[in-house]
Scaffold this motif. Structure first.
Motif, mmCIF file in Angstrom:
data_model
loop_
_atom_site.group_PDB
_atom_site.id
_atom_site.type_symbol
_atom_site.label_atom_id
_atom_site.label_comp_id
_atom_site.label_asym_id
_atom_site.label_seq_id
_atom_site.Cartn_x
_atom_site.Cartn_y
_atom_site.Cartn_z
ATOM 1 N N ARG A 139 0.806 -1.221 0.000
ATOM 2 C CA ARG A 139 0.000 0.000 0.000
ATOM 3 C C ARG A 139 0.839 1.271 0.000
ATOM 4 N N ASP A 140 1.870 1.357 0.868
ATOM 5 C CA ASP A 140 2.667 2.580 0.943
ATOM 6 C C ASP A 140 3.384 2.857 -0.376
ATOM 7 N N ALA A 141 3.910 1.802 -0.994
ATOM 8 C CA ALA A 141 4.599 1.965 -2.277
ATOM 9 C C ALA A 141 3.629 2.444 -3.345
ATOM 10 N N PHE A 142 2.436 1.878 -3.354
ATOM 11 C CA PHE A 142 1.430 2.284 -4.339
ATOM 12 C C PHE A 142 1.029 3.746 -4.136
ATOM 13 N N ASP A 143 0.823 4.142 -2.880
ATOM 14 C CA ASP A 143 0.425 5.530 -2.599
ATOM 15 C C ASP A 143 1.502 6.514 -3.055
ATOM 16 N N LEU A 144 2.778 6.160 -2.856
ATOM 17 C CA LEU A 144 3.867 7.035 -3.298
ATOM 18 C C LEU A 144 3.846 7.178 -4.822
ATOM 19 N N PHE A 145 3.718 6.076 -5.539
ATOM 20 C CA PHE A 145 3.684 6.141 -6.998
ATOM 21 C C PHE A 145 2.452 6.903 -7.477
ATOM 22 N N ALA A 146 1.315 6.714 -6.813
ATOM 23 C CA ALA A 146 0.108 7.434 -7.213
ATOM 24 C C ALA A 146 0.329 8.940 -7.108
ATOM 25 N N ASP A 147 1.014 9.394 -6.065
ATOM 26 C CA ASP A 147 1.330 10.812 -5.933
ATOM 27 C C ASP A 147 2.259 11.274 -7.048
ATOM 28 N N VAL A 148 3.277 10.481 -7.354
ATOM 29 C CA VAL A 148 4.326 10.896 -8.282
ATOM 30 C C VAL A 148 3.836 10.901 -9.727
ATOM 31 N N ASP A 207 11.709 17.258 -12.773
ATOM 32 C CA ASP A 207 10.485 16.545 -13.161
ATOM 33 C C ASP A 207 9.396 16.675 -12.102
ATOM 34 N N LEU A 208 9.777 16.613 -10.835
ATOM 35 C CA LEU A 208 8.771 16.718 -9.772
ATOM 36 C C LEU A 208 8.187 18.129 -9.692
ATOM 37 N N HIS A 209 8.978 19.141 -10.027
ATOM 38 C CA HIS A 209 8.425 20.502 -10.085
ATOM 39 C C HIS A 209 7.297 20.556 -11.117
ATOM 40 N N LYS A 210 7.446 19.840 -12.223
ATOM 41 C CA LYS A 210 6.378 19.807 -13.224
ATOM 42 C C LYS A 210 5.127 19.123 -12.660
ATOM 43 N N MET A 211 5.329 18.125 -11.811
ATOM 44 C CA MET A 211 4.183 17.458 -11.202
ATOM 45 C C MET A 211 3.491 18.359 -10.177
ATOM 46 N N VAL A 212 4.244 19.254 -9.530
ATOM 47 C CA VAL A 212 3.629 20.234 -8.618
ATOM 48 C C VAL A 212 2.618 21.085 -9.379
ATOM 49 N N LEU A 213 2.976 21.494 -10.592
ATOM 50 C CA LEU A 213 2.085 22.325 -11.403
ATOM 51 C C LEU A 213 0.847 21.567 -11.860
ATOM 52 N N ARG A 214 0.918 20.242 -11.818
ATOM 53 C CA ARG A 214 -0.188 19.407 -12.285
ATOM 54 C C ARG A 214 -0.963 18.778 -11.127
ATOM 55 N N SER A 215 -0.781 19.284 -9.935
ATOM 56 C CA SER A 215 -1.456 18.718 -8.764
ATOM 57 C C SER A 215 -1.978 19.839 -7.882
ATOM 58 N N GLN A 259 -0.235 17.847 -3.755
ATOM 59 C CA GLN A 259 0.775 18.827 -4.123
ATOM 60 C C GLN A 259 1.755 19.061 -2.975
ATOM 61 N N ARG A 260 1.240 19.100 -1.753
ATOM 62 C CA ARG A 260 2.124 19.291 -0.595
ATOM 63 C C ARG A 260 3.069 18.101 -0.434
ATOM 64 N N ARG A 261 2.568 16.908 -0.676
ATOM 65 C CA ARG A 261 3.435 15.726 -0.546
ATOM 66 C C ARG A 261 4.529 15.727 -1.611
ATOM 67 N N ILE A 262 4.205 16.195 -2.818
ATOM 68 C CA ILE A 262 5.227 16.248 -3.872
ATOM 69 C C ILE A 262 6.276 17.308 -3.530
ATOM 70 N N ARG A 263 5.840 18.442 -2.978
ATOM 71 C CA ARG A 263 6.811 19.462 -2.552
ATOM 72 C C ARG A 263 7.750 18.898 -1.494
ATOM 73 N N ASP A 264 7.232 18.095 -0.584
ATOM 74 C CA ASP A 264 8.083 17.465 0.432
ATOM 75 C C ASP A 264 9.117 16.543 -0.221
ATOM 76 N N LEU A 265 8.718 15.846 -1.295
ATOM 77 C CA LEU A 265 9.656 14.974 -2.003
ATOM 78 C C LEU A 265 10.779 15.789 -2.636
ATOM 79 N N ILE A 266 10.448 16.959 -3.160
ATOM 80 C CA ILE A 266 11.462 17.808 -3.788
ATOM 81 C C ILE A 266 12.471 18.297 -2.760
ATOM 82 N N THR A 305 14.226 10.890 -1.688
ATOM 83 C CA THR A 305 13.118 10.626 -2.610
ATOM 84 C C THR A 305 13.519 9.620 -3.673
ATOM 85 N N ARG A 306 14.718 9.780 -4.221
ATOM 86 C CA ARG A 306 15.204 8.822 -5.218
ATOM 87 C C ARG A 306 15.241 7.407 -4.637
#
Length: 329
Positions: A57-66, A105-113, A118-125, A131-132
């Motif tokens: 579940r945790d792995a799936f949730d991370l990929f769903a965000d990304v 690439d993740l900055h581009k995903m911020v613009l699309r969320s 969006q907050r979780r993706i910013r935390d990844l950046i 994150t890698r």
């Protein structure tokens, strides 16, 4: 209605500028999107029945965000398709992606969320190295649970598609092959043109070439990689995908056995890599003379090719053999 095109410009008549590859990472990302919207992917329902309930579940949730549910997702997840790409090589490459590319690439995903995602993706950046590592670990867990059990079937379909496209080049030329990839793809002068919903660009592929990558999970449309520094790539739907594609390999061998005989089916299914007669005999549990007899029949039928490598003769599936295997799968 506006029409958007990406033109991959190539040197005139340069056959070497276009080549084929496969991308386990592309299949994994789109498989995760199928799981988020299963009702929209009836061709994957056979696979879905087998995979539900065993995903981490945790792995799936991370990929769903990304990756989100549609449109663009990070190029670093799919940016190295090649003919000899394997899941292990793809996993190792993901652990070495430059941190700057991950941030870009993740900055581009911020613009699309938006919102919590969006907050979780910013935390990844904010922690690109961690994150890698997290994305690479999650990718391996998801691969083992979702795609590793069906990778032989997936790979057969992908390589069979490539074999058919290669034969079309020989029969109809580059323009004929390109025009048959998908209704949104055409040959336009010196370019491969792709019609997309939201994006237009012109990419000069001279010096880098263009990689064409079939996909089972990528849906009914085409996607592209066009960023500077990334190999120009066009992903297109593979042929031969039905709701039964995820059948067990034993069922595929049984179906082929009914057509060409059990022993020859076994040899053909395992002929994706070049092997000597002795290796074929050992793998199939046959005497060398018996294996040689079956190989001769498969060779005369155009399903296996024999090539000399010094003192050795190596046997490998032909494009026709690939197409037969892919169809049975």
């Amino acid at each position: 209605m506006d029409r958007n095109f990406v033109d991959f410009r190539l040197a005139p008549d340069d056959l070497r500028a276009i080549r084929f590859g496969i991308s386990p990472g592309h299949e994994l990302c789109h498989a995760m999107r199928v799981l988020q919207r299963p009702d929209g992917h009836p061709m994957q329902w056979g696979w879905l029945r087998g995979v539900r309930g065993r995903l981490p579940r945790d792995a799936f949730d991370l990929f769903a965000d990304v990756i989100g549910i549609d449109g663009y997702f990070p190029d670093f997840l799919t940016s190295t398709p090649a003919w000899d790409t394997t899941p292990d090589r793809e996993a190792a490459r993901l652990r070495e992606v430059p941190l700057e590319q991950i941030r870009f690439d993740l900055h581009k995903m911020v613009l699309r969320s938006s919102g919590a995602r969006q907050r979780r993706i910013r935390d990844l950046i904010d922690e690109p190295e961690r994150t890698r590592e997290r994305i690479a670990d999650a990718g391996q867990l998801l691969w083992r649970a979702a795609l590793e059990p069906v990778w032989p079937q997936l790979e057969r379909i992908l390589r069979a598609d490539i074999a058919v496209r290669a034969r079309r080049i020989a029969a109809e030329g580059i323009a004929g092959m390109v025009g048959a990839l998908h209704t949104s793809v055409s040959w336009s002068g010196d370019a491969v043109r792709v019609q997309l919903r939201r994006f237009s660009d012109t990419i000069d592929c001279r010096g880098s070439g263009l990689v064409l990558v079939p996909s089972v999970f990528g849906g009914q449309g085409c996607t592209v990689l066009t960023e500077q520094g990334v190999q120009p790539t066009l992903f297109y739907p593979a042929q031969g995908v039905t709701e039964r594609w995820a059948r067990d390999p034993v069922a595929v061998a049984d179906a082929l056995g009914a057509l060409v005989g059990e022993t020859r089916a076994r040899i053909l299914v395992t002929a994706h890599a070049a092997r000597t007669t002795s290796q074929v005999a050992a793998d199939a549990g046959l005497a060398i003379s018996t294996a040689s007899h079956h190989l001769a029949i498969l060779r005369d039928s155009g399903l296996i090719a024999a090539t000399r490598d010094g003192a050795r003769v190596l046997h490998e599936r032909t494009p026709l053999g690939e197409a037969l295997i892919g169809g049975a799968g």
